[in-house]
Scaffold this motif. Structure first.
Motif, PDB file in Angstrom:
ATOM      1  N   ILE A  59       0.838  -1.207   0.000  1.00 37.90           N
ATOM      2  CA  ILE A  59       0.000   0.000   0.000  1.00 37.90           C
ATOM      3  C   ILE A  59       0.869   1.251   0.000  1.00 37.90           C
ATOM      4  CG2 ILE A  59      -1.663   1.348   1.338  1.00 37.90           C
ATOM      5  CD1 ILE A  59      -2.839  -1.321   2.307  1.00 37.90           C
ATOM      6  N   GLU A  60       1.885   1.272   0.857  1.00 36.26           N
ATOM      7  CA  GLU A  60       2.763   2.444   0.925  1.00 36.26           C
ATOM      8  C   GLU A  60       3.528   2.640  -0.377  1.00 36.26           C
ATOM      9  OE1 GLU A  60       5.252   2.200   4.378  1.00 36.26           O
ATOM     10  OE2 GLU A  60       3.684   2.994   5.692  1.00 36.26           O
TER      11      GLU A  60
ATOM     12  N   ILE B 260       1.231   4.179  -2.933  1.00 31.64           N
ATOM     13  CA  ILE B 260       1.037   5.604  -2.644  1.00 31.64           C
ATOM     14  C   ILE B 260       2.277   6.389  -3.070  1.00 31.64           C
ATOM     15  CG2 ILE B 260       0.766   7.310  -0.799  1.00 31.64           C
ATOM     16  CD1 ILE B 260      -0.830   5.154   0.737  1.00 31.64           C
TER      17      ILE B 260
ATOM     18  N   GLY C 184       2.415   6.744  -6.733  1.00 33.79           N
ATOM     19  CA  GLY C 184       1.437   7.747  -7.134  1.00 33.79           C
ATOM     20  C   GLY C 184       1.970   9.157  -6.967  1.00 33.79           C
ATOM     21  N   LEU C 185       2.686   9.401  -5.869  1.00 34.95           N
ATOM     22  CA  LEU C 185       3.282  10.721  -5.638  1.00 34.95           C
ATOM     23  C   LEU C 185       4.363  11.023  -6.676  1.00 34.95           C
ATOM     24  CD1 LEU C 185       3.564  10.668  -1.736  1.00 34.95           C
ATOM     25  CD2 LEU C 185       1.971  12.020  -3.104  1.00 34.95           C
TER      26      LEU C 185
ATOM     27  N   LYS D 199      -3.280  14.996  -4.863  1.00 31.71           N
ATOM     28  CA  LYS D 199      -2.036  14.988  -4.092  1.00 31.71           C
ATOM     29  C   LYS D 199      -2.328  14.885  -2.599  1.00 31.71           C
ATOM     30  CE  LYS D 199       0.141  18.854  -3.772  1.00 31.71           C
ATOM     31  NZ  LYS D 199       0.938  20.053  -4.115  1.00 31.71           N
TER      32      LYS D 199
ATOM     33  N   LEU E  52      -3.455  11.397  -1.524  1.00 37.72           N
ATOM     34  CA  LEU E  52      -2.363  10.432  -1.355  1.00 37.72           C
ATOM     35  C   LEU E  52      -1.605  10.671  -0.053  1.00 37.72           C
ATOM     36  CD1 LEU E  52      -0.967  10.217  -5.006  1.00 37.72           C
ATOM     37  CD2 LEU E  52      -2.229   8.468  -3.754  1.00 37.72           C
TER      38      LEU E  52
ATOM     39  N   LEU F 184      -3.937   9.558   2.743  1.00 39.98           N
ATOM     40  CA  LEU F 184      -4.059   8.102   2.767  1.00 39.98           C
ATOM     41  C   LEU F 184      -2.831   7.471   3.408  1.00 39.98           C
ATOM     42  CD1 LEU F 184      -5.470   5.488   2.007  1.00 39.98           C
ATOM     43  CD2 LEU F 184      -4.515   5.696  -0.302  1.00 39.98           C
ATOM     44  N   ALA F 185      -1.644   7.962   3.034  1.00 34.16           N
ATOM     45  CA  ALA F 185      -0.411   7.446   3.629  1.00 34.16           C
ATOM     46  C   ALA F 185      -0.384   7.710   5.134  1.00 34.16           C
ATOM     47  CB  ALA F 185       0.804   8.081   2.960  1.00 34.16           C
TER      48      ALA F 185
ATOM     49  N   VAL G 234       8.138   7.566   0.917  1.00 31.50           N
ATOM     50  CA  VAL G 234       7.038   6.613   1.124  1.00 31.50           C
ATOM     51  C   VAL G 234       7.352   5.272   0.462  1.00 31.50           C
ATOM     52  CG1 VAL G 234       4.606   6.161   0.680  1.00 31.50           C
ATOM     53  CG2 VAL G 234       5.324   8.450   1.372  1.00 31.50           C
TER      54      VAL G 234
END
Length: 224
Positions: free
Chosen positions: A78-79, A82, A85-86, A135, A138, A141-142, A216
């Motif tokens: 998951i991390e 994320i 995505g960043l 942004k 994300l 969420l993190a 992350v």
């Protein structure tokens, strides 16, 4: 508790350095109804960020807790997603910045030109909506995973959420508080801040996304 704070500090910094909410805050403060509109804008942003962080933290509690040796492939995956995505957002922001350099006439988005005419209620809604940008989603969420998926107690989760929200909102809260207290003295610094951010927002945002995305991803790898 220290581990949670260590995870969320850089993420809160990413939220705090988001250029669009800061520019909007400056535009609202410089508007004729800036005092009341800026306060409701701040309230909307706090509600948005607090609600998202609480929601993601609650959802993260449903994930299987990490084993004692702090290895959890699920949380790590998951991390890493994320973080990737960043990094993708960093690349998109960099490309947009390059296009703007070659086409300066593009200027500020049209919707931002209308911000100075917003009243208190629309400003509240705008503050809330800006916390829902991809942004910020994300980052939040993190932070929610860092708070909710680590087996934290209720008190530790509350403290973690509070720290994340306070730090994440600090770059718009502090100027608003000072401007409401002494609007005449703050006007010139606000105008200078707006000009600086408009010139450098692309570079700042790209660097922040790149650094935090890498952090992350690295945190996710550590769970394997």
């Amino acid at each position: 508790m220290a581990a949670i704070i260590g995870h969320i500090l850089p993420l809160a910094l990413g939220v705090a350095l988001s250029s669009v909410p800061i520019v909007v805050m400056v535009l609202i403060l410089l508007s004729p109804r800036g005092r009341w509109s800026s306060l409701t804008y701040l309230i909307g942003a706090v509600i948005g960020l607090l609600g998202l962080t609480t929601l993601f933290s609650a959802i993260a509690t449903l994930l299987p807790p990490a084993p004692p040796e702090a290895k959890s492939p699920l949380i790590g995956t998951i991390e890493m997603l994320i973080g990737v995505g960043l990094l993708v957002l960093a690349a998109i922001r960099w490309r947009r910045g390059r296009r703007h350099e070659h086409n300066p006439a593009a200027g500020t988005p049209k919707w931002m030109s209308k911000v100075s005419s917003l009243g208190p209620i629309p400003s509240l809604g705008l503050g809330f909506i800006l916390m829902l940008r991809p942004k910020n989603l994300l980052f939040t969420l993190a932070a929610g995973v860092a708070i909710g998926a680590t087996g934290a107690t209720f008190a530790e989760a509350v403290v973690g959420i509070a720290v994340f929200v306070v730090l994440g909102i600090s770059t718009i809260a502090a100027p608003i508080i000072f401007a409401v207290a002494d609007p005449a003295r703050m006007r010139r610094p606000l105008e200078g801040t707006r000009e600086w951010i408009e010139r450098n927002s692309s570079t700042v945002t790209t660097v922040v996304l790149l650094v935090l995305g890498t952090v992350v991803v690295g945190s996710g790898l550590a769970h394997y």
